[in-house]
Design an enzyme around this catalytic site. Sequence first.
Site, PDB file in Angstrom:
ATOM      1  N   GLY A 174       0.843  -1.190   0.000  1.00 46.29           N
ATOM      2  CA  GLY A 174       0.000   0.000   0.000  1.00 46.29           C
ATOM      3  C   GLY A 174       0.872   1.231   0.000  1.00 46.29           C
ATOM      4  O   GLY A 174       0.847   2.039   0.932  1.00 46.29           O
ATOM      5  N   GLU A 200      -3.580   5.905 -10.394  1.00 53.29           N
ATOM      6  CA  GLU A 200      -2.970   7.229 -10.338  1.00 53.29           C
ATOM      7  C   GLU A 200      -1.686   7.200  -9.515  1.00 53.29           C
ATOM      8  O   GLU A 200      -0.679   7.818  -9.878  1.00 53.29           O
ATOM      9  CB  GLU A 200      -3.956   8.232  -9.740  1.00 53.29           C
ATOM     10  CG  GLU A 200      -5.129   8.579 -10.649  1.00 53.29           C
ATOM     11  CD  GLU A 200      -4.722   9.431 -11.826  1.00 53.29           C
ATOM     12  OE1 GLU A 200      -3.909  10.356 -11.654  1.00 53.29           O
ATOM     13  OE2 GLU A 200      -5.208   9.151 -12.943  1.00 53.29           O
ATOM     14  N   CYS A 353     -12.813  13.780  11.211  1.00 51.27           N
ATOM     15  CA  CYS A 353     -11.740  12.862  11.615  1.00 51.27           C
ATOM     16  C   CYS A 353     -10.766  13.537  12.585  1.00 51.27           C
ATOM     17  O   CYS A 353     -10.288  12.909  13.537  1.00 51.27           O
ATOM     18  CB  CYS A 353     -11.008  12.343  10.386  1.00 51.27           C
ATOM     19  SG  CYS A 353     -11.977  11.175   9.397  1.00 51.27           S
TER      20      CYS A 353
END
Length: 381
Positions: A174, A200, A353
């Site tokens: 990742g 991307e 958040c």
Amino acid sequence: MGSEQQSMAAPSRPREQHLVDKLLAEADIHINGDRPWDMRLHKRSALDEIVARQSLGLGETYMRGEWDAPALDQFFYRLLRADLTRHIRPWRDGLRILRSYLLNRQSRRRAFEVGERHYDLGNDFYSAMLDSRLTYSCGYWKDAGNLEDAQTAKLDLICRKLGLEPGMRLLDIGCGWGSLVSYAAEHYGVECVGVTVSREQCAYIQEHFGHLPITVHLQDYRHLNQRFDRIASVGMFEHVGRKNHRTFMQVAKRCMKPDGLLLLHTIGKNQRHSSTDPWIEKYIFPNGELPSSGQIADAADKLLVCEDLHNFGSDYDKTLMAWHENFEKHWDRFAERYGQRFYRMWRYYLLSCAGAFRARHIQLWQWLLSDRRPGGVARVS
């Protein structure tokens, strides 16, 4: 006569108290109050929707402009610190938790969905919001005064915890836009391999880091089958899901050379038996699921040894507020492309958040795991 009638007209009736008034009062939030964290109500029906649909209702009515809060981060900090969810436990939450146990929402077939819907929004958009390396994870603010320094400190902290040395091979599961692999290659002389589910991100790494010993693959982590001296996964485990936690650890062990190390950097939740916030899952991170510390430990059981566990979740508050500042500063460049609804959605995402981390409702952990490394690992901070 008209003006006299107008002056004699009865004043509008005050708004009747709603259940939302009573709930928010426990968090010291007033509807139509004058403090930065107070809710400014523009459409009364929004209150009914908030009660009926809770997180989804709160987020979607905000996206439609039916209420505001000048300091949305402070609104959510107070909301989450008061733990108002204890008052409302709808049957929907039970079904969502049950579904997460029965269904594998992070299957191989769905692996690329989050890349397409979130990470592929546009490299220019993320370049405007993030630091110069496009590091889309929590910075380390211990000795940093700005976002750039905090992200550099975080990357170096990871490299030091892994004990990187020239000639080693590092796998980044990742890898995002390549912030860690590029930093490790440049400053620690290691060969790097990154995997991502974002087209991307993959294109960005290939375009910008061709001069470094970096290889990037557009693939699901479950296909990995090479051996590496060190493995890192930064801000990706949140997409793995509880039904795949064990598989992730098995992949890491399979790809780890003897005496190797895994640095797992992930957001985490406080309670094992809880579900993903439905608004976040629907609009920001499809199929996302935060792990609890117990779930991570269970996944590593009899496979890997925890050498170190480091929590610096409060630093994510500062990181998100810095991202929000950049987002607001550069929004004019993207307003026509994305529109007002996206603006309100993204602002809600970043600031809610930030409030959640400030309230310690969610955490940020760095786990350092080994395959029973002889002598253990010296702690680095």
